[in-house]
Design an enzyme around this catalytic site. Structure first.
Site, short mmCIF file in Angstrom:
data_model
loop_
_atom_site.label_atom_id
_atom_site.label_comp_id
_atom_site.label_asym_id
_atom_site.label_seq_id
_atom_site.Cartn_x
_atom_site.Cartn_y
_atom_site.Cartn_z
N ASP A 246 0.83 -1.21 0.00
CA ASP A 246 0.00 0.00 0.00
C ASP A 246 0.86 1.26 0.00
O ASP A 246 0.64 2.16 -0.83
CB ASP A 246 -0.91 0.03 1.25
CG ASP A 246 -2.00 -1.02 1.18
OD1 ASP A 246 -2.21 -1.60 0.09
OD2 ASP A 246 -2.65 -1.27 2.22
N ASP A 259 0.19 -0.39 5.97
CA ASP A 259 -0.93 -1.14 5.43
C ASP A 259 -2.22 -0.48 5.94
O ASP A 259 -2.46 -0.42 7.15
CB ASP A 259 -0.86 -2.60 5.88
CG ASP A 259 -1.71 -3.51 5.00
OD1 ASP A 259 -2.00 -3.13 3.86
OD2 ASP A 259 -2.08 -4.61 5.47
N LYS A 261 -6.17 -0.39 6.46
CA LYS A 261 -7.28 -1.31 6.61
C LYS A 261 -8.55 -0.56 7.00
O LYS A 261 -8.49 0.46 7.70
CB LYS A 261 -6.97 -2.38 7.68
CG LYS A 261 -5.79 -3.27 7.34
CD LYS A 261 -6.05 -4.10 6.08
CE LYS A 261 -4.87 -4.99 5.75
NZ LYS A 261 -5.07 -5.73 4.47
#
Length: 340
Positions: A246, A259, A261
């Protein structure tokens, strides 16, 4: 010696016995009265003892062996000898193996000791974005999905069945489709923010599908700087797996694989993010062993954003924690390789 003659006369009276003593040296008799609790005046026939009929001579040796020893002849040494004869030698105690202490067979370091770090170029401020090559190498996501523990599979299936009961099969498919779409839009919006300093989370519009997620991560974005890669493909040259990172940037001055989420439920602790830390560790190892990247990463960050706009939870992973999850990732990778 003076012998005294004793004469005892008993006369039964109610509640007492009268005894008369006669002493030869005295002229008078001295009556003496004593009280008794109960006196059986009627004799009963003595009950016969059954043991008297036993043949004493026949069991003489047995009785002698029992009564001749006041204590047992056994000692701790003789008891151990009997146990060894009956049950075999005692097994040595082995401490139980703690979960997570297993060592991967094909261990590769998280940090690449042979990687050359190139000098910083003039265009280093432009984030890298390398396309993901479609090869036969498995992706990080696929490896994690196919190596779930039985407990993880159970809870995932139970959640799925519960959602189908509430939404129906078609409704559940629509729900999961929207989740993936929101995740893609959220990542695209973050990419636009990093590529253009003029774009902020509030400029995305109140009607935007991901406006709540962007508002959720505003306080995290203030601590991110020096973005080096966005939605960039990585592959581990030695372990032969690939993935799509990412973001790689500095979080509070430390270079991290980030990352992003999304979640509808709060996840205030890193353990609430399930396999996301393993995914981050896998991406860190891939970047450090990928010749396309002229830098190495030692830290990670899992950011959980919420649709309702509540402040996101950033979970920082220091080098020691990344190393722990790297070992766990290697075990999952071995499990996948053995399975396939």
């Amino acid at each position: 010696l003076v012998r005294m003659q004793f004469l005892q006369i008993l006369s039964r009276k109610s509640g007492s016995l009268e005894v008369l003593f006669q002493i030869p040296f005295c002229q008078k008799q001295f009556p003496y009265t004593c009280l008794s609790t109960s006196v059986c005046v009627y004799s009963k026939k003595k009950k016969g003892n059954s043991y008297e009929q036993v043949d004493q001579e026949k069991y003489k040796n047995l009785i002698h062996s029992v009564t001749s020893y006041k204590t047992s002849a056994q000692t701790p040494e003789t008891i151990l000898e009997e146990d060894s004869l009956l049950y075999g030698p005692p097994a040595k105690h082995r401490p139980p193996v703690k979960a997570g202490t297993k060592t991967p067979k094909n261990w590769v370091p998280l940090i690449n000791p042979s990687k050359r770090i190139l000098p910083v170029s003039s265009d280093s401020n432009v984030p890298m974005k390398i396309g993901l090559q479609r090869t036969k190498m498995p992706s990080v996501t696929r490896i994690l999905q196919q190596t779930l523990s039985p407990q993880q599979v159970f809870y995932l299936e139970r959640w799925k069945q519960k959602m189908i009961e509430e939404l129906g099969k078609e409704g559940f498919e629509e729900y999961t489709k929207n989740l993936f779409l929101q995740g893609e839009l959220f990542h695209s919006a973050l990419e636009s923010i990093f590529l253009s300093e003029e774009v902020s989370a509030r400029d995305q519009g109140e009607d935007d599908t991901v406006a709540g997620y962007l508002s959720s991560v505003e306080h995290v974005l203030e601590d991110i700087s020096d973005v080096k890669a966005l939605e960039s493909g990585v592959h581990h040259e030695t372990l032969q797996y690939l993935g799509l990172v990412d973001c790689v940037a500095k979080y509070r001055g430390r270079l991290c694989v980030i990352d992003w989420k999304t979640s509808e439920k709060p996840k205030p602790f890193l353990e609430n993010t399930y396999d996301n830390p393993l995914q981050v560790a896998a991406y860190i190892g891939a970047i450090n062993h990928d010749a396309n990247y002229d830098f190495q990463v030692r830290c990670g960050l899992v950011v959980v954003a919420y649709k309702n706009g509540s402040p996101a939870h950033p979970h920082f992973m220091d080098p020691d924690l990344c190393s722990q999850y790297w070992n766990k990732w290697l075990l999952r990778l071995e499990k996948y390789m053995d399975k396939n």
